[in-house]
Design a protein around this motif. Structure first.
Motif, mmCIF file in Angstrom:
data_model
loop_
_atom_site.group_PDB
_atom_site.id
_atom_site.type_symbol
_atom_site.label_atom_id
_atom_site.label_comp_id
_atom_site.label_asym_id
_atom_site.label_seq_id
_atom_site.Cartn_x
_atom_site.Cartn_y
_atom_site.Cartn_z
ATOM 1 N N GLN A 9 -14.264 15.989 20.559
ATOM 2 C CA GLN A 9 -14.633 16.705 19.164
ATOM 3 C C GLN A 9 -13.728 15.703 18.301
ATOM 4 O O GLN A 9 -14.291 15.473 17.154
ATOM 5 C CB GLN A 9 -14.131 18.170 19.274
ATOM 6 N N GLN A 10 -12.625 15.213 18.544
ATOM 7 C CA GLN A 10 -11.959 14.499 17.591
ATOM 8 C C GLN A 10 -12.576 13.213 17.328
ATOM 9 O O GLN A 10 -12.742 12.641 16.165
ATOM 10 C CB GLN A 10 -10.406 13.976 18.078
ATOM 11 N N LEU A 11 -13.059 12.683 18.564
ATOM 12 C CA LEU A 11 -13.724 10.900 18.245
ATOM 13 C C LEU A 11 -15.257 11.495 17.385
ATOM 14 O O LEU A 11 -15.399 10.626 16.598
ATOM 15 C CB LEU A 11 -14.212 10.538 19.483
ATOM 16 N N GLU A 12 -15.656 12.414 17.650
ATOM 17 C CA GLU A 12 -16.986 12.639 17.055
ATOM 18 C C GLU A 12 -16.843 13.047 15.538
ATOM 19 O O GLU A 12 -17.516 12.515 14.847
ATOM 20 C CB GLU A 12 -17.643 13.992 17.707
ATOM 21 N N GLN A 13 -15.673 13.531 15.047
ATOM 22 C CA GLN A 13 -15.492 13.792 13.779
ATOM 23 C C GLN A 13 -15.198 12.791 13.133
ATOM 24 O O GLN A 13 -15.622 12.307 11.951
ATOM 25 C CB GLN A 13 -14.175 14.897 13.717
ATOM 26 N N ILE A 14 -14.183 11.950 13.804
ATOM 27 C CA ILE A 14 -13.883 10.479 13.153
ATOM 28 C C ILE A 14 -15.206 9.594 12.762
ATOM 29 O O ILE A 14 -15.334 8.921 11.909
ATOM 30 C CB ILE A 14 -12.831 9.883 13.886
ATOM 31 N N ILE A 59 -11.382 3.324 11.513
ATOM 32 C CA ILE A 59 -11.742 2.669 12.829
ATOM 33 C C ILE A 59 -10.673 2.400 13.528
ATOM 34 O O ILE A 59 -10.622 2.527 14.786
ATOM 35 C CB ILE A 59 -12.339 1.408 12.211
ATOM 36 N N LYS A 60 -9.347 2.280 13.013
ATOM 37 C CA LYS A 60 -8.124 2.277 13.663
ATOM 38 C C LYS A 60 -7.795 3.562 14.286
ATOM 39 O O LYS A 60 -7.290 3.592 15.340
ATOM 40 C CB LYS A 60 -6.890 1.726 12.638
ATOM 41 N N GLU A 61 -8.011 4.536 13.483
ATOM 42 C CA GLU A 61 -7.784 5.952 14.240
ATOM 43 C C GLU A 61 -8.673 5.929 15.319
ATOM 44 O O GLU A 61 -8.267 6.815 16.471
ATOM 45 C CB GLU A 61 -7.780 7.094 13.105
ATOM 46 N N PHE A 62 -10.042 5.865 15.291
ATOM 47 C CA PHE A 62 -10.848 5.738 16.275
ATOM 48 C C PHE A 62 -10.380 5.088 17.582
ATOM 49 O O PHE A 62 -10.802 5.622 18.540
ATOM 50 C CB PHE A 62 -12.462 5.437 15.759
ATOM 51 N N GLU A 65 -7.449 6.981 19.379
ATOM 52 C CA GLU A 65 -8.100 8.184 20.133
ATOM 53 C C GLU A 65 -8.901 7.794 21.096
ATOM 54 O O GLU A 65 -8.734 8.324 22.331
ATOM 55 C CB GLU A 65 -9.009 9.121 19.046
ATOM 56 N N LEU A 66 -9.738 6.429 21.166
ATOM 57 C CA LEU A 66 -10.189 6.156 22.148
ATOM 58 C C LEU A 66 -9.427 5.587 23.249
ATOM 59 O O LEU A 66 -9.553 5.904 24.552
ATOM 60 C CB LEU A 66 -11.073 4.985 21.727
ATOM 61 N N LYS A 67 -8.340 5.058 23.094
ATOM 62 C CA LYS A 67 -7.263 4.818 24.223
ATOM 63 C C LYS A 67 -6.745 5.775 24.539
ATOM 64 O O LYS A 67 -6.273 5.895 25.738
ATOM 65 C CB LYS A 67 -6.057 3.689 23.265
ATOM 66 N N ASP A 68 -6.302 6.850 23.843
ATOM 67 C CA ASP A 68 -5.711 8.186 24.549
ATOM 68 C C ASP A 68 -6.483 8.558 25.437
ATOM 69 O O ASP A 68 -6.212 9.201 26.541
ATOM 70 C CB ASP A 68 -5.426 9.148 23.312
ATOM 71 N N GLU A 69 -7.960 8.680 25.260
ATOM 72 C CA GLU A 69 -8.775 9.268 25.915
ATOM 73 C C GLU A 69 -9.400 8.580 27.095
ATOM 74 O O GLU A 69 -10.206 8.902 27.718
ATOM 75 C CB GLU A 69 -10.070 10.004 25.150
ATOM 76 N N GLN A 80 -19.598 2.237 26.458
ATOM 77 C CA GLN A 80 -20.138 2.540 25.372
ATOM 78 C C GLN A 80 -19.239 2.943 24.148
ATOM 79 O O GLN A 80 -19.737 2.575 23.011
ATOM 80 C CB GLN A 80 -21.168 3.865 25.886
ATOM 81 N N LEU A 81 -18.261 3.566 24.316
ATOM 82 C CA LEU A 81 -17.285 3.938 23.147
ATOM 83 C C LEU A 81 -16.822 2.593 22.414
ATOM 84 O O LEU A 81 -16.660 2.312 21.424
ATOM 85 C CB LEU A 81 -16.325 4.799 23.406
ATOM 86 N N ASN A 82 -16.597 1.524 23.488
ATOM 87 C CA ASN A 82 -15.823 0.417 22.920
ATOM 88 C C ASN A 82 -16.919 -0.333 22.338
ATOM 89 O O ASN A 82 -17.014 -1.094 21.132
ATOM 90 C CB ASN A 82 -15.261 -0.461 24.152
ATOM 91 N N ASP A 83 -18.342 -0.534 22.749
ATOM 92 C CA ASP A 83 -19.367 -1.316 22.039
ATOM 93 C C ASP A 83 -19.866 -0.486 20.844
ATOM 94 O O ASP A 83 -19.845 -1.357 19.835
ATOM 95 C CB ASP A 83 -20.678 -1.204 22.985
ATOM 96 N N GLU A 84 -19.450 0.916 20.736
ATOM 97 C CA GLU A 84 -19.961 1.420 19.317
ATOM 98 C C GLU A 84 -18.842 1.080 18.480
ATOM 99 O O GLU A 84 -18.855 0.942 17.136
ATOM 100 C CB GLU A 84 -19.870 3.019 19.560
ATOM 101 N N LYS A 85 -17.388 0.976 18.882
ATOM 102 C CA LYS A 85 -16.373 0.601 17.891
ATOM 103 C C LYS A 85 -16.506 -0.782 17.571
ATOM 104 O O LYS A 85 -16.555 -1.053 16.321
ATOM 105 C CB LYS A 85 -15.139 0.667 18.765
ATOM 106 N N GLN A 86 -17.114 -2.034 18.146
ATOM 107 C CA GLN A 86 -17.317 -3.342 18.017
ATOM 108 C C GLN A 86 -18.516 -3.214 17.104
ATOM 109 O O GLN A 86 -18.390 -3.981 16.046
ATOM 110 C CB GLN A 86 -17.590 -4.097 19.412
#
Length: 267
Positions: A9-14, A59-62, A65-69, A80-86
């Motif tokens: 939910q947190q990642l989706e909101q960011i 993006i930094k906050e994303f 959160e991505l590293k925490d999860e 997939q999430l890292n590709d989306e970040k890139q």
């Protein structure tokens, strides 16, 4: 689609906030082409710069959160999430390049230069290109360059952290040694204080014993003086009846003759 990615939910909101800012940036640059007044263009660029700063922060906050999860998600989801970040970094790079192009066109030197931090600055060749004319390969290359610069910055940060840890370890060792030394000094001071107390008590006892011995010696001295005085007086005046005889010094008693009474002899 990015919207179909499995996110918390947190990642989706960011992610939703970042996409909203990207849509606002796209609409803002489209309106910028229709603005003819340079002052209004400068003001519009300032607003877009603020949105790009906010995108950078999100993006930094994303990424945090991505590293925490990361440990909670399967490897394919993390990829997939890292590709989306890139992809979001590349898209932000394109807007940064587009902004630099408009700044060069306007020649407005009063605007604050945008610090992209984690995103790469466009090259001199990209500054004279329109973002719409940039190919996907150019965007990918810009993203790879950004990642290389980021990796170098992280490596420098690791070295600084390592040096800081070494200094902290040395400082902790020094402090521990000083603490142990202070503890030994305190123990020695306690031992000295205890010894001083025992010595003080011993001196007091010795003083009392010396005082007692002096009294005894004085008493004995008085007795000896008295005996000597009596002896002297006895020698000088042996007939002095006021002084009792001292055993061994009294004059010999006169010998007594026993008178024998003999019965008369009758012849």
């Amino acid at each position: 689609m990015a919207s179909n990615l499995p996110m918390s939910q947190q990642l989706e909101q960011i992610h939703g906030e970042i996409r909203d800012h990207f849509r606002a940036l796209a609409n803002g640059f489209q309106r910028l082409d229709k603005i003819k007044d340079s002052n209004r263009q400068s003001k519009q660029l300032e607003e877009l710069t603020g949105k790009m700063r906010e995108c950078k922060r999100l993006i930094k906050e994303f990424d945090r959160e991505l590293k925490d999860e990361e440990g909670k998600n399967p490897p394919d989801v993390n990829k997939q999430l890292n590709d989306e970040k890139q992809s979001m970094i590349k898209e932000l790079n394109s807007y940064v390049a587009l902004r630099k192009t408009y700044l060069n066109t306007l020649g407005n030197k009063k605007l604050e230069l945008f610090d992209t931090g984690g995103v790469s600055e466009p090259t001199a060749e990209e500054n004279v290109q329109m973002a719409s004319a940039m190919s996907n390969q150019e965007l990918i290359n810009a993203g790879n360059k950004t990642m290389d610069e980021t990796d170098q910055a992280i490596e420098r940060s690791k070295q600084v952290v390592h040096q800081t840890i070494e200094v902290g370890t040395q400082t902790a060792g020094t402090l521990k040694g000083q603490t142990d030394q202070m503890g030994r000094i305190v123990n020695e001071l306690d031992t000295i204080q205890f010894s001083l107390k025992k010595a003080s008590q011993l001196v007091k006892e010795i003083g009392r014993q010396v005082a007692t011995d002096k009294c005894i010696m004085l008493f004995l001295l008085l007795i000896v003086c008295g005996v000597i005085a009596i002896i002297v007086v006895k020698i000088i005046n042996p007939n002095n009846k006021d002084i009792k005889d001292i055993p061994g010094l009294a004059p010999p008693a006169p010998s007594r003759r026993l008178l024998s009474i003999r019965a008369p002899v009758h012849y």
